[in-house]
Design an enzyme around this catalytic site. Structure first.
Site, mmCIF file in Angstrom:
data_model
loop_
_atom_site.group_PDB
_atom_site.id
_atom_site.type_symbol
_atom_site.label_atom_id
_atom_site.label_comp_id
_atom_site.label_asym_id
_atom_site.label_seq_id
_atom_site.Cartn_x
_atom_site.Cartn_y
_atom_site.Cartn_z
ATOM 1 N N CYS A 258 88.493 11.314 14.857
ATOM 2 C CA CYS A 258 88.467 11.725 13.451
ATOM 3 C C CYS A 258 89.650 11.115 12.685
ATOM 4 O O CYS A 258 89.683 9.922 12.457
ATOM 5 C CB CYS A 258 88.446 13.250 13.350
ATOM 6 S SG CYS A 258 87.884 13.862 11.740
ATOM 7 N N HIS A 350 83.828 14.301 16.251
ATOM 8 C CA HIS A 350 84.457 15.284 17.133
ATOM 9 C C HIS A 350 83.678 15.377 18.446
ATOM 10 O O HIS A 350 82.706 16.133 18.543
ATOM 11 C CB HIS A 350 84.465 16.669 16.476
ATOM 12 C CG HIS A 350 85.381 16.795 15.304
ATOM 13 N ND1 HIS A 350 86.401 17.718 15.247
ATOM 14 C CD2 HIS A 350 85.448 16.099 14.141
ATOM 15 C CE1 HIS A 350 87.043 17.600 14.100
ATOM 16 N NE2 HIS A 350 86.471 16.616 13.408
ATOM 17 N N GLU A 352 84.463 16.880 21.100
ATOM 18 C CA GLU A 352 84.562 18.204 21.730
ATOM 19 C C GLU A 352 83.455 19.133 21.224
ATOM 20 O O GLU A 352 82.954 19.963 21.968
ATOM 21 C CB GLU A 352 85.939 18.818 21.472
ATOM 22 C CG GLU A 352 86.128 19.518 20.161
ATOM 23 C CD GLU A 352 86.191 18.572 18.972
ATOM 24 O OE1 GLU A 352 85.958 19.027 17.839
ATOM 25 O OE2 GLU A 352 86.469 17.372 19.174
#
Length: 388
Positions: A258, A350, A352
Site C-alpha cells: 500500500c 493489502h 493480509e
C-alpha cells in the site's frame, strides 16, 4: 425511539440530511467510499483511513456487531462514518458489542439514513473531496457556516499523517515456529494482522516508529525491511523515501504494501499522483503479470505510482531494472512493482486482508523465500506452491 438529525456536507456544496449515528458533534475529513459488504470493523480500525470520512456502499452495516478479535489497531481511526441503514439488532455469536457502541466510545461522529448510492455516484464523478458531518448542536449551524468549516479543513494532497498513526516506541512480535530471521517494519499505519502474518512466516518482527533513521534501522541488522500501509500523500514522506534508498543500497531485501508501494516507487525515482476517488474495498481485481493470475484484493489508497506499465525500465534513481508486476483490471493503475537487480518488491493492496479475500496471501510466502534464498525468483516451483 427518538432520532436526532444530522447532515453530511461536501465541499462543493452538496448536502445530505439524515440521522445522527455514533457520537454527536462535528467532524471533518476527506469523503471516500468503501465497497466491501463485510469487514467494517477492520475498516474502522485500519490506520490507513485516518483523516477520511468513510462511506460504506453496502446498504446494511452493523449486522454482526463488533468484537475484540477483529480490531486491526487499538482504536477507530476514521474521521467519520456514513451508512445508509445501520442494523437495529446484532446477530453473531462472536459479537460482544454493537457497532454504534464502538462509534460512541471512540467519539466517531457518523450519519445514517442517507442515499449512499447517490453520494457514491457523485464522488465517482466529482472525485474525493473535503467533507463534514454535523449533528447535535452543530446541526443547527447555518448551511453557509457548515460549508465554510468544511472548506477550512486540510486537503489530503500534501498531508503527512504518518506521525499521527505510528507507534511511539519500538516493540517486537516474536517469530512463530522456526525462526528464519528478523524483519524491521517501519510503522506508517501498520495493521495487527500484517505483523501476525510476518511472524507466522518465522520472522522476529521489529516494529519501528515512522521517525526511525537509516542508522537505527541498520543497527538492528535486519534480514529484511518492510514498509506498511498508511495514510497521507507519499510526496510528503521524503524522509521515509531517503531511509528506504539508504537501506536498499545497503543490500537489505525489501517488501512494501500500500503506502509502502508508493514509497518504493518514489525511492526508485518514479512519481506519484492522486487518484480521482481511489480504490477502497475488498473486491478490487488485480492482474499479477508475473504469474498471469487474477486476484481479488483488499485495497485502501487514494494515491498511485506513476510508472510505465509495459516492459522493463531502468530505475531513474539508479537501482537497476524495474517492471510493473501488478495492474488494476478496473483502471490499469499500477498495483505492484518488482525490482530485477535488487531484492525488492511491493504491492499497492493489502495481502493480509483480515476480512478477506485471501487471494494475495502468497505474497508473504514470496517474501519469505526471497529472504531465505537471497533472490526474488518467480519460478515454476514457486507458482505451483502459490497455486495450492
Amino acid at each position: 425511539m427518538v432520532t436526532e438529525p444530522a447532515v453530511f456536507v461536501l465541499e462543493d456544496g452538496h448536502r445530505y440530511v439524515g440521522k445522527a449515528y455514533g457520537a454527536r458533534g462535528r467532524t471533518f475529513g476527506e469523503a471516500v467510499f468503501a465497497t466491501g459488504m463485510t469487514g467494517y470493523q477492520e475498516t474502522l480500525t485500519d490506520p490507513s483511513y485516518a483523516g477520511q470520512i468513510v462511506m460504506m456502499t453496502a446498504p446494511h452495516i452493523g449486522n454482526t456487531g463488533t468484537n475484540d478479535e477483529d480490531l486491526e489497531s487499538a482504536k477507530i481511526w476514521v474521521a467519520g462514518f456514513v451508512v445508509r441503514d445501520p442494523s437495529r439488532v446484532v446477530s453473531n455469536h462472536r459479537a460482544i458489542r454493537s457497532l454504534d457502541d464502538d462509534l460512541v466510545e471512540g467519539e466517531v461522529v457518523g450519519i445514517s439514513g442517507i442515499d449512499t448510492r447517490a453520494v457514491t455516484r457523485h464522488i465517482r464523478s466529482a472525485g474525493a473531496m473535503r467533507a463534514g458531518i454535523f449533528s447535535g448542536a452543530d446541526f443547527a449551524l447555518s448551511p453557509d457556516a457548515q460549508l465554510d468549516l468544511v472548506r477550512q479543513g486540510a486537503e489530503m494532497t500534501g498531508l503527512n499523517l504518518s506521525s499521527t498513526v505510528s507507534t511511539a516506541v519500538r516493540y517486537t512480535v516474536p517469530a512463530v515456529g522456526e525462526r528464519i530471521g528478523s524483519v524491521a517494519v517501519l510503522d506508517l499505519g501498520v495493521k495487527k494482522s500484517t505483523l501476525n502474518y510476518l511472524a507466522d512466516r518465522g520472522f522476529d518482527v521489529e516494529v519501528l516508529p515512522e521517525s526511525s533513521t537509516t542508522a537505527e534501522v541498520l543497527a538492528l541488522e535486519p534480514s529484511a525491511l518492510f514498509y506498511s500501509n498508511g495514510p497521507g500523500d507519499p510526496e510528503a514522506s521524503e524522509g521515509h523515501v531517503q531511509v528506504l534508498q539508504d537501506v536498499l543500497r545497503a543490500g537489505v531485501p525489501y517488501f512494501g504494501i500500500c503506502f509502502g508501494n508508493q514509497l518504493l516507487g518514489r525511492a526508485l525515482g518514479f512519481g506519484t499522483y492522486k487518484l480521482p476517488f481511489g480504490h477502497r474495498g475488498i473486491n478490487q481485481p488485480v492482474l499479477d503479470r508475473t504469474t498471469g493470475r487474477v486476484e481479488i484484493t483488499s485495497q485502501n489508497h487514494g494515491f498511485a505510482v506513476d510508472a510505465p506499465r509495459e516492459g522493463v525500465i531502468e530505475s531513474p534513481a539508479g537501482f537497476g531494472r524495474v517492471e510493473v508486476s501488478h495492474v488494476s483490471l478496473n483502471d490499469d493503475v499500477v498495483e505492484g512493482i518488482r525490482c530485477l537487480d535488487i531484492n525488492a518488491f511491493s504491492v499497492q493492496y493489502h495481502p493480509e486482508a483480515a476480512a478477506g479475500p485471501h487471494d494475495s496471501m502468497y505474497l508473504f510466502d514470496r517474501f519469505r523465500e526471497m529472504v531465505l534464498t537471497g533472490r526474488l525468483d518467480i519460478s515454476t516451483a514457486t507458482l505451483e506452491t502459490e497455486s495450492k
